[in-house]
Design a protein around this motif. Structure first.
Motif, PDB file in Angstrom:
ATOM      1  N   THR A 224       0.842  -1.197   0.000  1.00  0.00           N
ATOM      2  CA  THR A 224       0.000   0.000   0.000  1.00  0.00           C
ATOM      3  C   THR A 224       0.880   1.251   0.000  1.00  0.00           C
ATOM      4  O   THR A 224       0.601   2.220  -0.713  1.00  0.00           O
ATOM      5  N   GLU A 225       1.943   1.223   0.800  1.00  0.00           N
ATOM      6  CA  GLU A 225       2.916   2.321   0.813  1.00  0.00           C
ATOM      7  C   GLU A 225       3.480   2.565  -0.579  1.00  0.00           C
ATOM      8  O   GLU A 225       3.533   3.703  -1.064  1.00  0.00           O
ATOM      9  N   ALA A 227       2.291   1.741  -3.453  1.00  0.00           N
ATOM     10  CA  ALA A 227       1.266   2.256  -4.369  1.00  0.00           C
ATOM     11  C   ALA A 227       1.041   3.746  -4.156  1.00  0.00           C
ATOM     12  O   ALA A 227       0.776   4.484  -5.103  1.00  0.00           O
ATOM     13  N   SER A 228       1.181   4.209  -2.914  1.00  0.00           N
ATOM     14  CA  SER A 228       0.928   5.629  -2.671  1.00  0.00           C
ATOM     15  C   SER A 228       2.137   6.489  -3.048  1.00  0.00           C
ATOM     16  O   SER A 228       1.994   7.636  -3.421  1.00  0.00           O
ATOM     17  N   LYS A 230       4.303   5.668  -5.538  1.00  0.00           N
ATOM     18  CA  LYS A 230       4.418   5.546  -7.005  1.00  0.00           C
ATOM     19  C   LYS A 230       5.844   5.744  -7.530  1.00  0.00           C
ATOM     20  O   LYS A 230       6.096   6.683  -8.295  1.00  0.00           O
ATOM     21  N   LYS A 248       3.452 -13.131  -5.455  1.00  0.00           N
ATOM     22  CA  LYS A 248       1.994 -13.276  -5.594  1.00  0.00           C
ATOM     23  C   LYS A 248       1.261 -12.041  -5.060  1.00  0.00           C
ATOM     24  O   LYS A 248       0.328 -11.557  -5.688  1.00  0.00           O
ATOM     25  N   ASP A 249       1.704 -11.555  -3.899  1.00  0.00           N
ATOM     26  CA  ASP A 249       1.045 -10.381  -3.313  1.00  0.00           C
ATOM     27  C   ASP A 249       1.181  -9.164  -4.223  1.00  0.00           C
ATOM     28  O   ASP A 249       0.246  -8.380  -4.386  1.00  0.00           O
ATOM     29  N   ALA A 252      -1.169  -9.595  -7.103  1.00  0.00           N
ATOM     30  CA  ALA A 252      -2.570  -9.501  -6.692  1.00  0.00           C
ATOM     31  C   ALA A 252      -2.953  -8.063  -6.356  1.00  0.00           C
ATOM     32  O   ALA A 252      -4.107  -7.670  -6.497  1.00  0.00           O
ATOM     33  N   ALA A 253      -1.977  -7.267  -5.919  1.00  0.00           N
ATOM     34  CA  ALA A 253      -2.262  -5.866  -5.592  1.00  0.00           C
ATOM     35  C   ALA A 253      -2.338  -5.013  -6.857  1.00  0.00           C
ATOM     36  O   ALA A 253      -2.500  -3.799  -6.779  1.00  0.00           O
ATOM     37  N   GLY A 254      -2.172  -5.641  -8.012  1.00  0.00           N
ATOM     38  CA  GLY A 254      -2.277  -4.915  -9.271  1.00  0.00           C
ATOM     39  C   GLY A 254      -1.076  -4.040  -9.588  1.00  0.00           C
ATOM     40  O   GLY A 254      -1.086  -3.251 -10.516  1.00  0.00           O
ATOM     41  N   LEU A 255       0.004  -4.179  -8.789  1.00  0.00           N
ATOM     42  CA  LEU A 255       1.156  -3.292  -8.978  1.00  0.00           C
ATOM     43  C   LEU A 255       2.006  -3.659 -10.197  1.00  0.00           C
ATOM     44  O   LEU A 255       2.701  -2.807 -10.749  1.00  0.00           O
ATOM     45  N   LYS A 257       1.156  -4.054 -13.096  1.00  0.00           N
ATOM     46  CA  LYS A 257       0.702  -3.323 -14.282  1.00  0.00           C
ATOM     47  C   LYS A 257       1.282  -1.909 -14.337  1.00  0.00           C
ATOM     48  O   LYS A 257       1.488  -1.358 -15.393  1.00  0.00           O
ATOM     49  N   THR A 258       1.527  -1.329 -13.156  1.00  0.00           N
ATOM     50  CA  THR A 258       1.924   0.082 -13.161  1.00  0.00           C
ATOM     51  C   THR A 258       3.355   0.315 -12.701  1.00  0.00           C
ATOM     52  O   THR A 258       4.010   1.235 -13.174  1.00  0.00           O
ATOM     53  N   ILE A 259       3.855  -0.501 -11.758  1.00  0.00           N
ATOM     54  CA  ILE A 259       5.205  -0.275 -11.241  1.00  0.00           C
ATOM     55  C   ILE A 259       6.031  -1.545 -11.445  1.00  0.00           C
ATOM     56  O   ILE A 259       5.791  -2.557 -10.791  1.00  0.00           O
ATOM     57  N   GLU A 276       3.557 -19.632 -10.271  1.00  0.00           N
ATOM     58  CA  GLU A 276       2.811 -19.791 -11.517  1.00  0.00           C
ATOM     59  C   GLU A 276       2.709 -18.475 -12.286  1.00  0.00           C
ATOM     60  O   GLU A 276       3.709 -17.858 -12.577  1.00  0.00           O
TER      61      GLU A 276
ATOM     62  N   PHE B   2      -5.425   6.172   1.097  1.00  0.00           N
ATOM     63  CA  PHE B   2      -4.438   5.156   1.471  1.00  0.00           C
ATOM     64  C   PHE B   2      -4.544   4.787   2.948  1.00  0.00           C
ATOM     65  O   PHE B   2      -4.252   3.664   3.328  1.00  0.00           O
ATOM     66  N   GLN B   6      -4.952   1.111   4.401  1.00  0.00           N
ATOM     67  CA  GLN B   6      -4.100   0.560   5.458  1.00  0.00           C
ATOM     68  C   GLN B   6      -4.942   0.021   6.607  1.00  0.00           C
ATOM     69  O   GLN B   6      -4.610  -1.008   7.208  1.00  0.00           O
ATOM     70  N   ASN B   9      -6.040  -3.272   5.582  1.00  0.00           N
ATOM     71  CA  ASN B   9      -4.924  -4.212   5.754  1.00  0.00           C
ATOM     72  C   ASN B   9      -4.836  -4.677   7.198  1.00  0.00           C
ATOM     73  O   ASN B   9      -4.658  -5.869   7.479  1.00  0.00           O
ATOM     74  N   SER B 128      -8.959  -8.922  -8.782  1.00  0.00           N
ATOM     75  CA  SER B 128      -8.738  -7.843  -7.830  1.00  0.00           C
ATOM     76  C   SER B 128      -9.640  -6.667  -8.154  1.00  0.00           C
ATOM     77  O   SER B 128      -9.984  -6.433  -9.316  1.00  0.00           O
ATOM     78  N   THR B 134      -3.163   2.985  -8.886  1.00  0.00           N
ATOM     79  CA  THR B 134      -2.065   2.024  -8.846  1.00  0.00           C
ATOM     80  C   THR B 134      -2.413   0.747  -8.090  1.00  0.00           C
ATOM     81  O   THR B 134      -1.859  -0.298  -8.362  1.00  0.00           O
ATOM     82  N   LEU B 135      -3.294   0.836  -7.115  1.00  0.00           N
ATOM     83  CA  LEU B 135      -3.472  -0.287  -6.204  1.00  0.00           C
ATOM     84  C   LEU B 135      -4.823  -0.975  -6.385  1.00  0.00           C
ATOM     85  O   LEU B 135      -5.848  -0.334  -6.483  1.00  0.00           O
ATOM     86  N   SER B 136      -4.753  -2.315  -6.409  1.00  0.00           N
ATOM     87  CA  SER B 136      -5.987  -3.090  -6.414  1.00  0.00           C
ATOM     88  C   SER B 136      -6.012  -3.941  -5.153  1.00  0.00           C
ATOM     89  O   SER B 136      -4.985  -4.153  -4.527  1.00  0.00           O
ATOM     90  N   PRO B 138      -7.016  -7.721  -3.750  1.00  0.00           N
ATOM     91  CA  PRO B 138      -7.428  -9.044  -4.179  1.00  0.00           C
ATOM     92  C   PRO B 138      -8.722  -9.476  -3.490  1.00  0.00           C
ATOM     93  O   PRO B 138      -8.837  -9.377  -2.266  1.00  0.00           O
TER      94      PRO B 138
END
Lengths: 400, 285
Positions: A224-225, A227-228, A230, A248-249, A252-255, A257-259, A276, B2, B6, B9, B128, B134-136, B138
């Motif tokens: 999350t940090e 992503a904020s 960037k 995997k994390d 799954a966090a979609g990162l 694609k962007t970072i 996988e 954010f 958190q 989370n 997700s 930027t953030l998704s 899951p």
């Protein structure tokens, strides 16, 4: 009469004793000479055979024994006798375990280990006892840096080494601001330091370090940090179960694609069955890769597969090279391990014809080797390019 | 935004901790057994999920079968070994359960090897939800959170509203008195122990797709579970819930402020709470 008898008896006894002495000496002498020539070289294998790193210990042992077997089980004309200790990757037991081999078994050569903390204990004892030691994995910079010693060799890498070239790879792609994320312990800190040095030198602007206590694997708050903040890219050092979870994390966090995510090669070694899809396309740097496509590597891989019925990994290569290095040393002195100086000189000058590509020893006794950029395709770390040709560790603090 | 993520989370991590710690606090509080092998059952659950999901092709099948197997192992362990140690000192239990950790690790190594394995997230939940550019997040994590809440609700209901819950509460506050009033303590203990083990294994099976499956995974989580149990008050499910959420928040806030020292944040919270209430949040002095 009595005196004569006494005398005669004495003479007889003396005669008997001397002749017996001559006889026994005669019988023993050639045997003793032969013993010095045929006595086996005592090799101590101190590696983790249980716990998280068990697989690595087994791979290293397999590789080492394969190298010896390919030489007809004799190095410098002498057979080897193995003494094995499971170090359990437990630094607290390192001095005791090392002493089992050095003091009790009186090994000629010590081969080990995987865990940097255990290695620290081994290095100290090897230095005190002047025991010849070959490190087949543990990357702590100090072993061939501040603590370097004529009797300590390494056939793997320093933690600095595989990460440093990744800095230039990123900078060359126009990446300027990076977040690094690693476990807060020796290997993680040294890997990040190597990366940062290479990145800044090649034109990168900033590396912001995020750390997580070892071996914590709760990454969500840090993702999350990231992503904020960037950043342009993320560089990480994780290995084993933690690496699989992180990959995997992160996906799954979609990162992804962007970072973009990068790491030293340990991130994607031995975890691709577990990750996988999430790991596909990840780029890492290491001193070995799948698909090197050299005859040397193909031969090694098929020989290893034939001997053990599963494919070798980077650890098997490091163990194999430890065998090659010892062979070079023993060949040079024809198996006479007492000629320590000549043996060390030969090992220093060795050019190891490794499956990873030929390499030589640095002054500090660490490989000068090519570091490869690899990309995850399917379940392999496919070779992309040579990220740095013949890279030597700076060996800071070594006075060899 | 954010900060909200958190918070999510923190809650999500806290609830997973609760699922694990609830079994531990039940066993510790009611039976007075210090069970160091609790983390091993988390690992057993994760490896069962890996094995059964591969065997049956579905995590949905693997979870209930895994729970049943873990419950059976728990029952077997209780009747065969643990029941002989109730009258003994805590030290014997520590020795026994530490031995169990080693046995479970070695069995794992023999049966599954030392590699890292992954468990696929069921296709239904394998996507997700985008939260920011930027953030998704899951969906499977949200699902785990919902399941943990469900289990917490169920536990609360069973313990506070049912007859068996009454017996459990009676057993926690005074074992001898409950027994003399006709509560079948051996049966109750066997049941509680098996349920505790099943809860730990359930946490393992459900967390396996997120955490991966690897050697030593149970030992990592054990310490933090004990922290939750001690802060929450030994034997109290409500306390474990509050403590889990507090630890989840402390860990997350710690990671945001200074990640390398986040381990300290958790223990700092523990120290402060214990200074304030040495008996734990939920227990009366």
């Amino acid at each position: 009469m009595g005196d004569w008898m006494e005398l005669n008896h004495n003479v007889n006894r003396r005669k008997f004793l001397t002749s017996a002495g001559v006889l026994t000496a005669g019988a023993l002498l050639p045997k003793a000479l032969a013993l010095a020539q045929t006595q086996k070289v005592r090799v101590g294998l101190m590696l983790p055979y249980t716990g998280t790193y068990a697989q690595l210990g087994v791979a290293i042992t397999n590789g080492f024994k394969l190298a010896v077997a390919e030489r007809g089980n004799k190095l410098g004309g002498r057979e080897l006798e193995y003494f094995t200790v499971d170090d359990e990757a437990d630094p607290a037991k390192a001095p005791e375990n090392t002493n089992k081999l050095v003091q009790r078994d009186k090994v000629d050569v010590l081969v080990g280990t995987v865990h940097s903390g255990v290695q620290m204990g081994m290095v100290k004892i090897a230095k005190e006892n002047n025991t010849l030691m070959i490190i087949p994995n543990a990357g702590l910079d100090a072993a061939t840096g501040a603590l370097c010693s004529p009797n300590i060799f390494r056939t793997s890498f320093s933690n600095w080494q595989p990460s440093y070239p990744m800095g230039k790879v990123l900078a060359d792609r126009g990446i300027r601001n990076v977040i690094s994320l690693a476990w807060k312990y020796g290997a993680g800190e040294e890997a990040v330091a190597g990366f940062t040095e290479g990145f800044i030198k090649a034109g990168g602007k900033s590396v912001r370090g995020l750390w997580i206590p070892f071996p914590n694997v709760e990454f969500q708050a840090l993702l999350t940090e990231i992503a904020s903040i960037k950043p342009d890219a993320v560089f990480v050092f994780f290995a084993g179960g933690g690496a699989a979870k992180f990959i995997k994390d992160y996906a799954a966090a979609g990162l992804r694609k962007t970072i973009p995510l990068f790491g030293s090669g340990f991130l994607t070694d031995g975890v691709l069955d577990a990750t996988e899809e999430a790991a596909q396309g990840l780029e890492t740097t290491l001193h070995y890769a799948d698909g090197l496509n050299t005859k040397r590597d193909r031969d090694f891989r098929s020989a290893y597969y034939k001997a053990y019925t599963f494919a070798p990994d980077v650890y098997a290569v490091q163990g194999y090279d430890a065998g090659l290095l010892l062979a070079t040393g023993l060949d040079a002195v024809k198996g006479d391990i007492s000629k320590r100086k000549e043996m060390i000189a030969a090992m220093e000058k060795a050019k190891i014809d490794s499956p990873r590509g030929a390499w030589t020893m640095s002054k500090a006794h660490n490989p000068i080797q090519d570091i490869y950029l690899r990309k995850v395709v399917g379940r392999e770390n496919k070779l992309v390019s040579v990220a740095h040709k013949a890279l030597a560790d700076p060996a800071r603090g070594c006075k060899l | 935004m954010f900060y909200l993520i958190q918070l999510l989370n923190a809650v999500q991590y806290g609830l997973l901790l609760f699922l694990l710690a609830s079994g531990l606090t039940l066993i510790f509080g009611i039976m007075g057994v210090i069970n160091l092998a609790h983390g091993s059952f988390y690992m057993v659950g994760a490896y069962l999920a890996y094995w059964l999901a591969k065997l049956t092709g579905s995590l949905w099948l693997a979870i209930p079968i895994g729970i049943v197997i873990a419950f059976a192992i728990g029952l077997l362990l209780e009747t065969a070994i643990f029941s002989r140690l109730y009258k003994r000192d805590h030290l014997y239990q520590v020795l026994l359960t530490f031995g169990l950790i080693l046995i479970f690790e070695e069995l794992r190594s023999i049966l599954f090897g030392d590699e890292v394995h992954g468990v696929a997230i069921p296709a239904l939940l394998d996507y997700s939800i985008p939260l920011t550019d930027t953030l998704s997040y899951p969906v499977y994590r949200l699902f785990v959170t919902a399941v943990c809440l469900g289990v917490a609700g169920l536990l609360y209901f069973v313990i506070h509203k049912t007859r068996i819950g009454m017996m459990i509460r009676a057993g926690t506050s005074n074992r001898e008195m409950a027994a003399s009033l006709g509560v079948n303590i051996p049966l109750l203990f066997a049941l509680v122990f098996a349920v505790g083990m099943a809860l730990a294994a359930f946490a393992g099976t459900i967390a396996a797709p997120i955490s991966s499956v690897f050697p030593g995974m149970g030992n990592q989580i054990l310490i933090i579970c004990f922290v939750v149990v001690v802060i929450g008050g030994i034997g109290s499910i409500n306390g474990a819930m509050i403590a889990s959420l507090a630890i989840g928040c402390a860990d997350t806030i710690g990671k945001v402020i200074a990640a390398e020292y986040s381990a300290i944040a958790v223990y700092l919270v523990m120290a402060l709470i214990l200074l304030w209430r040495p008996q734990g949040i939920a227990n009366k002095a």
